[in-house]
Design a protein around this motif. Structure first.
Motif, PDB file in Angstrom:
ATOM      1  N   LEU A 103      10.560  34.560 -56.833  1.00  0.00           N
ATOM      2  CA  LEU A 103      11.326  33.479 -57.463  1.00  0.00           C
ATOM      3  C   LEU A 103      12.579  34.060 -58.105  1.00  0.00           C
ATOM      4  O   LEU A 103      13.688  33.541 -57.955  1.00  0.00           O
ATOM      5  N   TYR A 155       8.287  23.527 -60.987  1.00  0.00           N
ATOM      6  CA  TYR A 155       9.489  24.327 -60.724  1.00  0.00           C
ATOM      7  C   TYR A 155      10.694  23.468 -60.338  1.00  0.00           C
ATOM      8  O   TYR A 155      11.808  23.950 -60.293  1.00  0.00           O
ATOM      9  N   GLN A 156      10.439  22.203 -60.050  1.00  0.00           N
ATOM     10  CA  GLN A 156      11.558  21.312 -59.718  1.00  0.00           C
ATOM     11  C   GLN A 156      12.145  20.678 -60.968  1.00  0.00           C
ATOM     12  O   GLN A 156      13.146  19.986 -60.916  1.00  0.00           O
ATOM     13  N   LEU A 165      14.709  23.406 -57.684  1.00  0.00           N
ATOM     14  CA  LEU A 165      14.859  24.587 -56.862  1.00  0.00           C
ATOM     15  C   LEU A 165      15.071  24.176 -55.418  1.00  0.00           C
ATOM     16  O   LEU A 165      14.264  23.475 -54.828  1.00  0.00           O
ATOM     17  N   SER A 166      16.211  24.551 -54.874  1.00  0.00           N
ATOM     18  CA  SER A 166      16.489  24.207 -53.483  1.00  0.00           C
ATOM     19  C   SER A 166      17.537  25.165 -52.946  1.00  0.00           C
ATOM     20  O   SER A 166      18.126  25.939 -53.701  1.00  0.00           O
ATOM     21  N   VAL A 210      16.677  33.287 -57.376  1.00  0.00           N
ATOM     22  CA  VAL A 210      17.544  32.563 -58.315  1.00  0.00           C
ATOM     23  C   VAL A 210      18.095  33.413 -59.453  1.00  0.00           C
ATOM     24  O   VAL A 210      18.646  32.883 -60.401  1.00  0.00           O
ATOM     25  N   VAL A 252      20.821  24.736 -54.756  1.00  0.00           N
ATOM     26  CA  VAL A 252      20.935  25.361 -56.074  1.00  0.00           C
ATOM     27  C   VAL A 252      21.234  26.848 -55.927  1.00  0.00           C
ATOM     28  O   VAL A 252      22.074  27.405 -56.633  1.00  0.00           O
ATOM     29  N   ILE A 253      20.548  27.472 -54.969  1.00  0.00           N
ATOM     30  CA  ILE A 253      20.777  28.902 -54.765  1.00  0.00           C
ATOM     31  C   ILE A 253      22.214  29.142 -54.303  1.00  0.00           C
ATOM     32  O   ILE A 253      22.891  30.055 -54.795  1.00  0.00           O
ATOM     33  N   TYR A 292      16.110  23.939 -64.944  1.00  0.00           N
ATOM     34  CA  TYR A 292      17.473  24.321 -64.582  1.00  0.00           C
ATOM     35  C   TYR A 292      17.467  25.811 -64.283  1.00  0.00           C
ATOM     36  O   TYR A 292      16.944  26.600 -65.058  1.00  0.00           O
ATOM     37  N   TYR A 293      18.021  26.188 -63.156  1.00  0.00           N
ATOM     38  CA  TYR A 293      17.996  27.608 -62.801  1.00  0.00           C
ATOM     39  C   TYR A 293      19.289  28.321 -63.170  1.00  0.00           C
ATOM     40  O   TYR A 293      19.429  29.508 -62.966  1.00  0.00           O
ATOM     41  N   ARG A 342      19.073  36.197 -51.121  1.00  0.00           N
ATOM     42  CA  ARG A 342      18.477  35.171 -51.982  1.00  0.00           C
ATOM     43  C   ARG A 342      17.740  34.128 -51.150  1.00  0.00           C
ATOM     44  O   ARG A 342      16.624  33.713 -51.486  1.00  0.00           O
ATOM     45  N   TYR A 359      13.923  32.897 -51.033  1.00  0.00           N
ATOM     46  CA  TYR A 359      13.549  31.495 -51.231  1.00  0.00           C
ATOM     47  C   TYR A 359      12.585  31.020 -50.140  1.00  0.00           C
ATOM     48  O   TYR A 359      11.590  30.339 -50.413  1.00  0.00           O
TER      49      TYR A 359
END
Lengths: 486, 415
Positions: free
Chosen positions: A188, A84-85, A37-38, A192, A41-42, A88-89, A59, A63
């Motif tokens: 969250l 959470y890291q 999650l970063s 995402v 990624v968003i 896969y989102y 978003r 975050y």
């Protein structure tokens, strides 16, 4: 002879049912966002969906807010910490770079999957009049009966499509019921969320068919974060169904969806869920963590929102479909059956927040626990100072099978208005020997007898489901308890 | 607050005869309390009553050292009239009079030495505070097969000498086999703005019976917390009645462990509140073995910014088959400014049980008022009649007829 053969076929059927029949996985290539999650990624998710800048900003705001929030831990079922890291989102079938124009362009493997699940996407094969939006991992794969709905002015599509085609509606209502910084999982999701359904019913229109979404988690190591937004404009009516399954996997998978409902003046939304995510195996290995935020806002006068849920799946179910009764004379209803078996755990219930005058709410919750499972009903009824003449009726009954399981009831009742009436009742019991004896005397075996009694116990809730779902749910109730008797 | 606590703590055992061991244990409790602080609403059990805020707002600066070396006079008007009684009188936390005139002296034992142990350290921070500062712990033992002839009345009296003080009290009762005790706690305060923290511990052995009536009906501005722990063995019975109406804030907490078969616990209470009072009853009845029974009934009448909270929990362990647990709370809200919060909780791990709870709240029934008015009562009379009828239900649950009529009189005179 004939009887014997029908018995063996029945046994076979039971044998088949005992297995989680949706436990297969589809071997399909998928595009995934980088793990973790970063911001990147968003941005990746937002970019792949060609989202406008405002949504990306929204978003990112979520975050950043998320960093300040702590994961809640007051719930009864505890679970190992989620990394959470390590998730896969975003995951989508590879053939999905461009959304297929029609079903003919759809990957046949996907069609096959949905056929196996009993959800034919080809309209002509569909016997019932139900429009389906099928969501596979992170994307919506197909929406049926679109033309017929468009005729009436009803918008029923995936939320990604709605962002493109009806940005004004999405912008107006997204996050209006579940604010961006509501709580950890909702935030969250806001950061995402990948896909989900969008429904808008224009003023005065009664939706001619049931709308339905079918959620499927396929890829491993993915979390599913879908977002559903339903708006019923003045005087309209819509009934919406949601079904979910996932393949059998040894690891736990996270499902953190947000569902927002908005009912304007005189509108009615009926939202039904049959949740059958993979519950994990007999020893409690694997299964879905179902941490969903569902909230409905009765914004207008005389509006009504009704939640019906049949919760049989998931390793842990943790959700409280709620109603905010803001408009005067609005009505909120919650009907729930939750069944836990083996090592499943559930902490579920509802919140009814009465803000307007003459608001009414009704809560019927039936919990059944068997095996080593643990079930909690947790609910809030909050009557504010201005909610004159409000009414609430709550009934929560629990049924226990065996002494290795638990059933708990934790209602919170807050009344600040002298004009309002609140009543709460709860009972916990087991199936009485007399009832069992009576049924067995009439020729049912013990499992059938339990099934019959349990179905009777749940009847009040099952009645609320649309016809097609009710039959399936009834079967599901039976299956979920197989092997828990004797 | 930490500095203050440490200074007051040093003062508290300067003149006392605590052993070094006890002082060390007390220090441990003090450190625990310093670490945790007063309970606030982020704790589930204190969600509806944030005592940390209440103390801050109502008392402000609290002093923990309560000098009880000098005796005080007992105001004779505090005694309950028309009841033959044994009595213990506490004035500002100091025991001034102990009188068991109606009982056989060899059938009971009264110990006032201080035996500290580390039990009860994980209940909540107020119990830690109590353990750290309490001077004397009374232990009253009722011997085997002895039934008290007359009720024992404990008067918790405070006079104007104390203000903004924390007073800690600790009482232990042991009811030996087949004994019985009727105990009335009368809370009576002439003081203002103190925080009174009382810890009761009852051990009820086989076939013994405890009847405990806690009466707080005199208006006062003190803040009170009473924790009652009850341990019950086979065939024992406990009956607790709470009349909650006088103090500005009071939280009665009852933890009852039904350890023996066929033991039963009854908790009944009434809240009759007005003028911004905030009262809470929290119960936790733990059914730990087979064939145990519990029943709870709480009724509230609220008026004028009053707030009542009832948190009742029935816990049934997986061993406790054939449990019968019942709980009902009802509230009448007389005007717009009042608030009633309830959290009736069931936590059940056994399948062959009968457990239910109910909670209802609302306004007075207009039809009933109309009926009474059509029979010639005026509005006020009709309302009063309905309210007293509503509360009478709970008072009727009192099994001792003498005490029942006494309490009826006390409550009746109040309205």
């Amino acid at each position: 002879m004939k009887i014997e053969s029908s018995q063996t076929s029945r046994e076979k059927e039971i044998e088949n049912l005992k297995k989680y029949k949706y436990g297969f996985s589809t071997d399909i290539e998928s595009t995934k966002a980088p793990k973790g999650l970063s911001e990147e990624v968003i941005k990746f998710i937002s970019n792949i969906k060609k989202e406008p800048q405002w949504l990306l900003d929204w978003r990112l705001k979520a975050y950043h807010r998320l960093k300040a929030l702590k994961e809640p831990n007051w719930q009864k079922p505890k679970y190992p910490k989620i990394d959470y890291q390590d998730l896969y989102y975003y995951s989508a079938p590879k053939s999905f770079k461009e959304k297929p124009k029609s079903l003919d362009d759809l990957d046949p493997k996907l069609l096959e999957t949905y056929k196996k699940l009993g959800i034919p996407l080809q309209e002509q094969k569909r016997l019932n009049n139900i429009a389906v939006d099928a969501v596979f991992d992170s994307v919506s794969v197909a929406t049926t009966f679109k033309d017929k709905l468009t005729e009436k002015g009803i918008i029923f599509c995936s939320i990604s499509e709605a962002v493109q085609k009806h940005p004004e509606l999405v912008k107006k209502y997204l996050g209006s019921v579940i604010p961006l910084s509501d709580h950890f999982f909702a935030t969250l999701n806001s950061a995402v969320f990948t896909d989900g359904s969008f429904v808008y019913v224009p003023p005065g229109v009664k939706c001619p068919m049931e709308l339905s979404t079918y959620f499927r988690i396929n890829a491993s190591d993915t979390g599913q974060f879908e977002r559903t937004l339903i708006i019923a404009d003045k005087g309209s009516y819509v009934s919406y169904l949601e079904g979910c399954t996932a393949p059998m996997r040894d690891e736990n998978q996270l499902h953190a969806a947000n569902v927002e409902l908005v009912a304007l003046d005189d509108a009615e939304i009926k939202y039904s869920t049959v949740q059958n995510w993979y519950p994990g195996d007999k020893d409690g290995k694997g299964g879905i963590y179902n941490f969903v935020t569902k909230r409905g806002l009765c914004k207008g006068k005389n509006s009504k929102i009704s939640w019906t849920q049949v919760e049989t799946g998931s390793a842990i179910t943790w959700k409280y479909p709620s109603c905010i009764l803001k408009g005067d004379n609005s009505i909120g209803e919650f009907y729930s059956i939750a069944i836990t078996n083996n090592h499943q755990k559930a902490d579920t219930g509802t919140k009814m927040i009465h803000l307007g005058k003459n608001t009414k709410s009704k809560i019927i919750s039936k919990g059944i626990s068997a095996g080593f499972s643990d079930m909690t009903y947790r609910g809030l009824v909050d009557i504010s100072k201005k909610a004159n003449n409000s009414r609430n009726y709550t009934q929560c009954d629990s049924l226990l099978m065996g002494n290795k399981c638990g059933a708990h009831t934790i209602p919170y009742i807050k009344n600040k208005n002298s004009d309002s009436n609140l009543a709460h009742e709860a009972t916990t019991s087991k199936i009485s020997e007399e009832q069992l004896h009576y049924c067995q005397q009439r020729g049912l075996n013990s499992e059938e007898a339990v099934g019959l009694i349990v179905n009777g116990f749940c009847k009040e809730v099952l009645q609320q489901l649309p016809m097609e779902f009710a039959v399936e749910a009834q079967k599901l109730v039976g299956i979920s308890l197989e092997g828990s008797v004797g | 607050m930490e500095e203050r606590l440490k200074i007051d703590f040093e003062k508290s055992f300067k003149n006392s005869s605590f052993s070094t061991k006890n002082i060390n244990i007390k220090k441990e409790f003090l450190n625990k309390f310093i670490k945790e602080g007063l309970p606030n609403k982020s704790l589930e059990n204190w969600k509806f009553s944030d005592i940390s805020q209440i103390i801050k707002k109502e008392i402000g600066d609290l002093s923990f050292y309560n000098d009880i070396s000098a005796p005080s006079k007992i105001d004779p008007s505090i005694y309950l009239n028309g009841l033959e009684q044994n009595s213990i009188v506490f004035v500002n936390g100091r025991p001034e009079k102990i009188d068991f005139q109606f009982e056989e002296k060899n059938k009971l034992e009264i110990l006032d030495d201080f035996e500290l142990n580390k039990d009860y350290s994980d209940i909540n921070s107020l119990i830690n505070l109590n353990n750290a500062f309490v001077d004397k712990s009374f232990k009253i033992v009722v011997k085997e097969n002895y039934s008290f002839k007359k009720p024992l009345v404990i008067y918790h009296y405070t006079n104007k000498k104390v203000k903004s003080k924390n007073i800690n009290l600790r009482l232990n009762f042991i009811l030996e086999k087949n004994s019985s005790l009727k105990l009335i706690d009368v809370l009576n305060d002439a003081s203002e703005k103190n925080f009174i923290n009382t810890f009761y511990n009852f051990k009820i052995n086989q076939d013994a019976i405890l009847k405990n009536y806690k009466i707080d009906i005199k208006n006062n501005s003190n803040i009170k917390y009473i924790f009652t722990n009850i341990e019950q063995e086979k065939n024992s019975l406990s009956e607790t009645f709470i009349a909650s109406s006088g103090s500005d804030f009071i939280k009665n907490e009852i933890n009852c462990n039904l350890n023996g078969e066929h033991s039963s616990a009854f908790v009944n209470g009434i809240f009759s509140l007005n003028k911004q009072k905030h009262h809470e009853i929290r119960t936790s009845i733990n059914h730990l073995t087979e064939h145990t029974k519990s029943s709870q009934l709480i009724k509230s009448v609220l008026e004028n910014d009053a707030k009542a909270v009832y948190q009742g929990k029935i816990y049934v362990s997986s061993k406790a088959q054939k449990t019968d647990g019942y709980q009902l709370s009802k509230a009448i809200l007389l005007d717009e400014t009042t608030e009633f919060n309830a959290k009736p909780e069931l936590e059940i791990y056994a399948d062959d049980v009968k457990c239910s709870h109910g909670s209802a709240s609302g306004s007075l029934n207009e039809n009933s008022i109309f009926y009474l008015m059509s029979r010639g009562l005026n509005y006020k009379e009709a309302k009063e009649l309905l309210i007293s009828g509503f509360l009478l239900d709970v008072i009727e649950k009192i099994t001792d007829s003498e005490i029942k009529s006494l309490i009826k009189k006390m409550i009746g005179s109040q309205e």
